[in-house]
Design a protein around this motif. Structure first.
Motif, PDB file in Angstrom:
ATOM      1  N   SER A 188       0.910  -1.199  -0.027  1.00  0.00           N
ATOM      2  CA  SER A 188       0.034  -0.093  -0.087  1.00  0.00           C
ATOM      3  C   SER A 188       1.109   1.170  -0.063  1.00  0.00           C
ATOM      4  CB  SER A 188      -0.876  -0.038   1.136  1.00  0.00           C
ATOM      5  OG  SER A 188      -1.539  -1.123   1.258  1.00  0.00           O
ATOM      6  N   GLY A 189       0.513   2.149  -0.754  1.00  0.00           N
ATOM      7  CA  GLY A 189       1.275   3.727  -0.641  1.00  0.00           C
ATOM      8  C   GLY A 189       0.613   4.531  -1.707  1.00  0.00           C
ATOM      9  N   GLY A 190       1.315   4.816  -2.673  1.00  0.00           N
ATOM     10  CA  GLY A 190       1.009   6.082  -3.756  1.00  0.00           C
ATOM     11  C   GLY A 190       0.164   5.615  -4.936  1.00  0.00           C
ATOM     12  N   GLY A 191      -0.048   4.386  -4.954  1.00  0.00           N
ATOM     13  CA  GLY A 191      -1.348   3.886  -5.717  1.00  0.00           C
ATOM     14  C   GLY A 191      -0.337   3.648  -7.474  1.00  0.00           C
ATOM     15  N   GLN A 192       0.675   3.332  -7.414  1.00  0.00           N
ATOM     16  CA  GLN A 192       1.214   2.795  -8.597  1.00  0.00           C
ATOM     17  C   GLN A 192       0.703   1.573  -9.208  1.00  0.00           C
ATOM     18  OE1 GLN A 192       3.063   3.824  -6.087  1.00  0.00           O
ATOM     19  NE2 GLN A 192       4.350   5.621  -6.701  1.00  0.00           N
ATOM     20  N   GLU A 193       0.830   1.143 -10.340  1.00  0.00           N
ATOM     21  CA  GLU A 193       0.314   0.303 -11.185  1.00  0.00           C
ATOM     22  C   GLU A 193      -1.244  -0.267 -10.673  1.00  0.00           C
ATOM     23  OE1 GLU A 193       2.661  -2.135 -12.953  1.00  0.00           O
ATOM     24  OE2 GLU A 193       3.455  -0.106 -12.935  1.00  0.00           O
ATOM     25  N   GLN A 194      -2.003   0.862 -11.236  1.00  0.00           N
ATOM     26  CA  GLN A 194      -3.545   0.535 -10.936  1.00  0.00           C
ATOM     27  C   GLN A 194      -4.141   0.560  -9.530  1.00  0.00           C
ATOM     28  OE1 GLN A 194      -5.305  -1.867 -14.004  1.00  0.00           O
ATOM     29  NE2 GLN A 194      -3.410  -1.970 -15.069  1.00  0.00           N
ATOM     30  N   ASN A 195      -3.220   1.105  -8.798  1.00  0.00           N
ATOM     31  CA  ASN A 195      -3.444   1.002  -7.313  1.00  0.00           C
ATOM     32  C   ASN A 195      -3.313  -0.390  -6.653  1.00  0.00           C
ATOM     33  OD1 ASN A 195      -4.069   3.862  -6.565  1.00  0.00           O
ATOM     34  ND2 ASN A 195      -6.018   3.414  -7.950  1.00  0.00           N
ATOM     35  N   LEU A 196      -2.618  -1.167  -7.469  1.00  0.00           N
ATOM     36  CA  LEU A 196      -2.383  -2.653  -6.843  1.00  0.00           C
ATOM     37  C   LEU A 196      -1.012  -2.980  -6.527  1.00  0.00           C
ATOM     38  CD1 LEU A 196      -4.645  -4.552  -9.528  1.00  0.00           C
ATOM     39  CD2 LEU A 196      -5.086  -4.302  -7.132  1.00  0.00           C
ATOM     40  N   ARG A 197      -0.057  -2.175  -6.929  1.00  0.00           N
ATOM     41  CA  ARG A 197       1.338  -2.354  -6.315  1.00  0.00           C
ATOM     42  C   ARG A 197       2.125  -1.173  -6.155  1.00  0.00           C
ATOM     43  NH1 ARG A 197       7.268  -2.236  -7.079  1.00  0.00           N
ATOM     44  NH2 ARG A 197       7.760  -4.355  -6.222  1.00  0.00           N
ATOM     45  N   SER A 198       1.765  -0.588  -5.022  1.00  0.00           N
ATOM     46  CA  SER A 198       2.380   0.569  -4.950  1.00  0.00           C
ATOM     47  C   SER A 198       4.114   0.636  -4.601  1.00  0.00           C
ATOM     48  CB  SER A 198       1.924   1.269  -3.435  1.00  0.00           C
ATOM     49  OG  SER A 198       0.672   1.814  -3.845  1.00  0.00           O
ATOM     50  N   SER A 199       4.674   1.392  -5.185  1.00  0.00           N
ATOM     51  CA  SER A 199       6.063   1.825  -4.898  1.00  0.00           C
ATOM     52  C   SER A 199       6.640   2.388  -6.304  1.00  0.00           C
ATOM     53  CB  SER A 199       7.057   0.499  -4.817  1.00  0.00           C
ATOM     54  OG  SER A 199       8.313   0.661  -4.923  1.00  0.00           O
ATOM     55  N   THR A 200       7.406   3.449  -6.164  1.00  0.00           N
ATOM     56  CA  THR A 200       7.968   4.035  -7.517  1.00  0.00           C
ATOM     57  C   THR A 200       8.653   3.058  -8.303  1.00  0.00           C
ATOM     58  OG1 THR A 200       8.367   5.955  -6.190  1.00  0.00           O
ATOM     59  CG2 THR A 200       9.505   5.713  -8.433  1.00  0.00           C
ATOM     60  N   GLU A 201       8.216   2.901  -9.611  1.00  0.00           N
ATOM     61  CA  GLU A 201       8.489   1.881 -10.556  1.00  0.00           C
ATOM     62  C   GLU A 201      10.081   1.823 -10.947  1.00  0.00           C
ATOM     63  OE1 GLU A 201       4.196   3.013 -11.601  1.00  0.00           O
ATOM     64  OE2 GLU A 201       6.251   4.258 -11.244  1.00  0.00           O
ATOM     65  N   ASN A 202      10.636   0.612 -10.957  1.00  0.00           N
ATOM     66  CA  ASN A 202      12.176   0.603 -11.292  1.00  0.00           C
ATOM     67  C   ASN A 202      12.486   0.736 -12.915  1.00  0.00           C
ATOM     68  OD1 ASN A 202      14.946   0.194 -11.501  1.00  0.00           O
ATOM     69  ND2 ASN A 202      14.963  -1.970 -10.477  1.00  0.00           N
ATOM     70  N   LEU A 203      12.032   2.140 -13.129  1.00  0.00           N
ATOM     71  CA  LEU A 203      12.197   2.149 -14.725  1.00  0.00           C
ATOM     72  C   LEU A 203      13.225   1.779 -15.577  1.00  0.00           C
ATOM     73  CD1 LEU A 203      10.583   3.088 -17.095  1.00  0.00           C
ATOM     74  CD2 LEU A 203      11.403   5.389 -16.534  1.00  0.00           C
ATOM     75  N   PRO A 204      14.616   1.861 -14.999  1.00  0.00           N
ATOM     76  CA  PRO A 204      15.633   1.425 -15.852  1.00  0.00           C
ATOM     77  C   PRO A 204      15.621  -0.205 -15.961  1.00  0.00           C
ATOM     78  CG  PRO A 204      16.760   3.119 -14.383  1.00  0.00           C
ATOM     79  CD  PRO A 204      14.897   2.832 -14.162  1.00  0.00           C
ATOM     80  N   ALA A 205      15.327  -0.955 -15.034  1.00  0.00           N
ATOM     81  CA  ALA A 205      15.243  -2.283 -14.988  1.00  0.00           C
ATOM     82  C   ALA A 205      13.837  -2.945 -15.794  1.00  0.00           C
ATOM     83  CB  ALA A 205      15.185  -2.853 -13.485  1.00  0.00           C
ATOM     84  N   ILE A 206      12.847  -2.036 -15.475  1.00  0.00           N
ATOM     85  CA  ILE A 206      11.558  -2.576 -16.522  1.00  0.00           C
ATOM     86  C   ILE A 206      11.956  -2.298 -17.919  1.00  0.00           C
ATOM     87  CG2 ILE A 206       9.413  -1.713 -17.104  1.00  0.00           C
ATOM     88  CD1 ILE A 206       9.147  -1.139 -14.005  1.00  0.00           C
TER      89      ILE A 206
END
Length: 382
Positions: free
Chosen positions: A225-243
Motif C-alpha cells: 500500500s502506498g502511492g497507488g502505482q500499477e493501477q493502485n495494486l502495487r504501490s512503489s516507485t517503478e524501477n524504470l531502468p530495470a523495467i
C-alpha cells in the motif's frame, strides 16, 4: 569457464545492460511526476508494458511490474486469499513448488486457510484426476508451476485449465519463472490462466525486476500500500531502468525462441546420452516433451551434491545442487523427496541448466570433465 547454472540466474545481455544504463542516465524522472521529465519516464514505462503485453499476446493493462518471482508468487497467492477469503479458505498447490509458493501457503495456513498439496508421480508431475478430486466449493485458488526448477518437469497446465473451466470462480495461478523462452508461451498464457509470475533475471534482464500477468476482470488485493502505482495494486516507485531493460530482454529472447529451444535440447541430449552410460549415475530429468529443454538433474551414487558441484567448479564448470534457493542450506531436493527418491540418492543430486548462449562444444567439455570426476569418486568409494 562453462556456466551451466542458468536456472539460478542468467547473465545480463549486453544490449539489455546498455538500455539499463541509458535509461538511468537520461530518463531518470519519476513516472508519477507531472513535469516533462516525469512524462518522459511515464511514456517509457507504458511503452515497456505494451511491448511485454504484445510479446505475450495480452492487454497492457494486464501487466503489473514487480521486484521478481518471489514477490509475484506471494502477491498472486496472498492477494487472492485476502480478496477472496470471504468466499472460501481452501487453496490447492503441489508438493514440488518453489519456496515462494510453499512458504506463502504455509503462512496462510497459520491464518486459518486450508491447503491441499498434490503429490507427484515418478516423473515429478501431478495427476489431473487428483486435482479434480481436490476441488471443493470453498476452493479459491489453484497454484501450479509450469516448469519445475529442480528437474525441469512440465506440469499439465492445459489439462488443469480444462478442468477449471467448470470452476470459473477459482483463480488459476501459474509460476512461469522457469518457462520463459522455452517454447511454452501458449501453455502459460492459456485463456483459463488468471495469474502468471515472471522474473527478469531468468532471461538476461537485471535482478530485482519482474512482472505479474493478471487477467482482466480478476480481482487481486494489493500487498503493498502506498502511492497507488500499477493501477493502485502495487504501490512503489517503478524501477524504470530495470523495467525497460526487462522488456528488451524479453523481446531479444523470444525473437529466436524456436531456434534457441532446439539448440538447448541438442546440448541437453548430448549430456544426457553420455551420463546414462554410467552405472552409478541416476538421471531424474527425461528427454521428450514432458520436460523443459534446459534442465538436466542427475546424481552420482555415494557422492553428495555439494561435493560434485565443487569438483566441477575446480575444473571451471558451474552447476548447482538442484534449487539455488536451497543449495547453501544443504537441504534435500523437495522435488526428489516428493517423488519418493531415496534420500541417499537425493542428496547426491545436481542440476545442469542451460540457455541459448551455451554450446555443443561446452557439452563435449563437460562430458570429458565428468569422466575424470566420476573415475576419481569411483576410486575413493571403492
Amino acid at each position: 569457464m562453462i556456466y551451466f547454472d542458468n536456472s539460478a540466474t542468467t547473465k545480463v545481455h549486453p544490449d539489455v545492460l546498455s538500455t539499463y544504463d541509458k535509461v538511468s542516465e537520461s530518463i531518470w524522472g519519476n513516472p508519477s511526476s507531472l513535469h516533462k521529465m516525469g512524462e518522459n519516464a511515464y511514456n517509457l514505462l507504458e511503452q515497456s508494458r505494451t511491448q511485454i503485453a504484445n510479446l505475450l499476446g495480452c492487454q497492457k493493462e494486464e501487466i503489473f511490474f514487480t521486484s521478481g518471482g518471489t514477490e509475484g508468487d506471494n502477491w498472486a497467492i496472498k492477494g487472492t486469499a485476502i480478496e477472496k477469503g470471504i468466499y472460501g479458505k481452501h487453496l490447492i498447490t503441489t508438493m514440488v513448488e518453489h519456496p515462494a509458493v510453499i512458504n506463502s501457503m504455509k503462512q496462510l495456513e497459520k491464518l486459518g486457510f486450508e491447503v491441499t498439496y498434490l503429490p507427484v508421480d515418478k516423473h515429478g508431475q501431478i495427476s489431473v484426476a487428483d486435482l479434480k478430486n481436490a476441488l471443493r466449493k470453498d476452493t479459491i485458488l489453484v497454484s501450479v508451476m509450469a516448469v519445475n526448477n529442480e528437474i525441469g518437469a512440465i506440469q499439465p497446465i492445459k489439462e488443469i485449465a480444462e478442468v477449471l473451466k467448470d470452476h470459473p470462480k477459482v483463480h488459476f495461478h501459474v509460476d512461469a519463472v522457469q518457462a520463459v523462452g522455452k517454447g511454452l508461451t501458449d501453455l502459460i498464457m492459456d485463456e483459463r490462466v488468471d495469474l502468471v509470475t515472471f522474473s527478469g533475471h531468468k532471461f538476461h534482464a537485471p535482478r530485482g525486476v519482474g512482472f505479474l500477468y493478471k487477467k482482466a476482470g480478476r480481482k487481486l488485493a494489493p500487498l503493498l500500500s502506498g502511492g497507488g502505482q500499477e493501477q493502485n495494486l502495487r504501490s512503489s516507485t517503478e524501477n524504470l531502468p530495470a523495467i525497460a531493460a526487462m522488456a528488451k530482454a524479453l523481446r531479444l529472447l523470444l525473437e529466436n525462441e524456436t531456434n534457441n529451444v532446439a539448440h538447448e535440447q541438442a546440448i541437453r541430449e548430448k549430456i544426457y546420452d553420455h551420463l546414462q552410460k554410467f552405472e552409478k549415475v541416476t538421471i531424474f530429468s527425461e528427454l521428450g516433451d514432458k520436460f523443459a529443454p534446459h534442465i538436466l538433474c542427475f546424481a552420482i551414487e555415494g557422492v553428495r551434491g555439494e561435493t560434485i558441484v565443487h569438483a566441477f567448479e575446480d575444473q571451471g564448470v558451474f552447476i548447482s545442487t538442484t534449487s539455488a534457493c536451497s543449495s547453501k542450506k544443504g537441504q534435500v531436493s523437495s522435488t526428489l523427496h516428493a517423488m519418493q527418491i531415496d534420500d541417499k540418492i537425493a542428496t547426491s543430486a545436481v542440476r545442469v541448466s542451460l540457455d541459448e548462449n551455451n554450446t555443443l562444444a561446452e557439452a563435449t567439455e563437460f562430458n570429458r570433465i565428468f569422466d575424470d570426476i566420476y573415475q576419481k569418486f569411483l576410486k575413493i568409494n571403492s
